[in-house]
Scaffold this active site. Sequence first.
Site, short mmCIF file in Angstrom:
data_model
loop_
_atom_site.label_atom_id
_atom_site.label_comp_id
_atom_site.label_asym_id
_atom_site.label_seq_id
_atom_site.Cartn_x
_atom_site.Cartn_y
_atom_site.Cartn_z
N LYS A 128 -2.75 -10.90 -8.83
CA LYS A 128 -4.06 -11.45 -8.47
C LYS A 128 -5.22 -10.59 -8.96
CE LYS A 128 -5.00 -9.22 -4.10
NZ LYS A 128 -5.85 -9.32 -2.93
N LYS A 164 0.84 -1.21 0.00
CA LYS A 164 0.00 0.00 0.00
C LYS A 164 0.87 1.26 0.00
CE LYS A 164 -4.33 -1.51 0.29
NZ LYS A 164 -4.40 -2.76 -0.38
N LYS A 190 -10.10 -5.75 -6.58
CA LYS A 190 -10.91 -4.56 -6.91
C LYS A 190 -10.04 -3.36 -7.19
CE LYS A 190 -13.49 -6.22 -3.53
NZ LYS A 190 -13.80 -6.30 -2.17
P1 ADP Z 1 -9.95 -7.35 -2.76
O1 ADP Z 1 -8.59 -7.97 -2.63
O2 ADP Z 1 -10.56 -7.59 -4.07
O3 ADP Z 1 -10.02 -5.93 -2.32
P2 ADP Z 1 -10.81 -8.27 -0.18
O4 ADP Z 1 -9.49 -7.77 0.27
O5 ADP Z 1 -12.00 -7.67 0.46
O6 ADP Z 1 -10.88 -8.15 -1.76
O7 ADP Z 1 -10.83 -9.85 0.01
C1 ADP Z 1 -11.90 -10.57 0.52
C2 ADP Z 1 -11.60 -12.05 0.50
O8 ADP Z 1 -11.38 -12.49 -0.84
C3 ADP Z 1 -10.36 -12.47 1.27
O9 ADP Z 1 -10.61 -13.71 1.88
C4 ADP Z 1 -9.31 -12.62 0.23
O10 ADP Z 1 -8.31 -13.53 0.61
C5 ADP Z 1 -10.12 -13.14 -0.94
N1 ADP Z 1 -9.50 -12.78 -2.20
C6 ADP Z 1 -9.43 -11.54 -2.76
N2 ADP Z 1 -8.81 -11.58 -3.96
C7 ADP Z 1 -8.49 -12.88 -4.17
C8 ADP Z 1 -7.85 -13.58 -5.25
N3 ADP Z 1 -7.46 -12.97 -6.36
N4 ADP Z 1 -7.70 -14.93 -5.13
C9 ADP Z 1 -8.13 -15.59 -4.03
N5 ADP Z 1 -8.74 -14.99 -2.99
C10 ADP Z 1 -8.93 -13.66 -3.05
#
Ligand code: ADP
Length: 332
Positions: free
Chosen positions: A195, A112, A198
Amino acid sequence: MKETVVSGIRSTGKLHLGNYYGAVKNFVQMQNDFNCYFFIADLHSLTTHPTPADLHGNIKHVLVEYLASGIDPETSTIYIQSDVPEIAELYLYLNMNAYMGELERSTSFKDKVRSNPDNVNAGLLTYPVLMAADILIHKATKVPVGKDQEQHLEMARTFGNRFNRLYDTPYFPEPYAFNYSEKLVKVPGLDGKGKMGKSEGEGNAVYLSDDPETIRKKVMRAVSDGGPTEENQEKPEAIQNLFDLMKVVSSADTHEHFSDLYNKMQIRYGDFKKQLAEDMIIATAPMRERIMDVAKNDTYLRQVAKHGAIKARESAQKTIKEVRSLIGFKSF
Ligand code: ADP
Ligand code: TRP
C-alpha cells in the site's frame, strides 16, 4: 438522532493519495450526514519518538489538510487528540481488559515488530486500545478508514463489548469501518509492492501537496517491468498497482484504454505513466491550492484547534463521568 462518526489520522507527515481516497475524501459528505469528530492522532504518533519540532510541524500539516479537504469546524468537531486528556484516561481503563495475546496477534503490531525490531515499545502494543478509546469516547458507530484498519475496528468492538459485559450494561455501541462505496479502499504505492504509506520509503507515496513536477518524477520512477510477453496475461503486482492507481485518479475510459493496450501487448509504459501522472496532478490540484492558502493563516488554525478542543472535551467529559461511575469511582 444522527449517528456519530470518529476519524483520526496520525500526525506523522503530510497526507498522501492513500489517506485521501481511503478516508479524507468522504469527510465532507459525512459531515452533512452524521455527527462528526475528526481528530489528529498525535498521541499515536509518539510510538516513533518524533522530535518536538517535527511533532508540532506534522500536527499542523494534518490540521491544514483537514481544513483544505472541506471540513467545516462549525458543522463538525475537529481537534487534536492530546488536547483531550479524557481519551488517555479511557485508554487506561480499557487497557485493564485488553489481553497480551490478542494485542500481540494484531497484524499491524506484527508488521511493526518485523520492520522496527529495535523499538517494540508498549505504546505500539496497545496502539489498538488507544484507537478504541478515540472511538468509544464519543460512542461512535461509524469510522471512515481504509482497508488496513479493519482489524483495529474489530478490536475496538471487542474492547467496548468486554467493558459492557464486565459492568453488565450496554454502554458502548459497536463501531464499524465505513466507506460510502461497498468496499473499503486500498490505494497501492509506487514501489511495486503493497500500500501507499508515509513509512514505506521515499518515492512510494504521492502527497496532496506535491507540485506537478514532483508528481511526474515520482510516477516516471515507479517500479514497472519489461512489458507483457503474452496477450491477456495476468498483471504482475507492480503493474497491477499502477492500474489500480489509475482506477482511482483517471476516468474509466482511460483505464480501459490502457488495459486494452496491455492485453494486446501494445502498451508503452512511458505513455501510460505520463497519463497517470497528469491525472494525479488534476486530481490533487484543488487540494494543493487550498492547502497553501490555509497554511498561511496561523491565527485561524489556532482558533480552530481551540474551538475544537472545547467541543470534543464536552462530549468526552460526559463519557468519562459515566464510565467512572460505572467502574465504581465515587466521591466520599
Ligand atoms: P499512513 O498509513 O500513511 O501512515 P495513517 O496510518 O495515518 O497513514 O492513515 C490514516 C488514514 O488513511 C486511515 O484511515 C487509513 O486507513 C488510511 N490509509 C492510509 N494508507 C492508505 C492506503 N494506501 N489506502 C487506503 N487508505 C489508506
Ligand atoms: N490507526 C489509524 C491509522 O493508522 C489512525 C487512527 C487512530 C484512527 N485513532 C483512530 C482512525 C480512530 C479512526 C478512528 O490509520
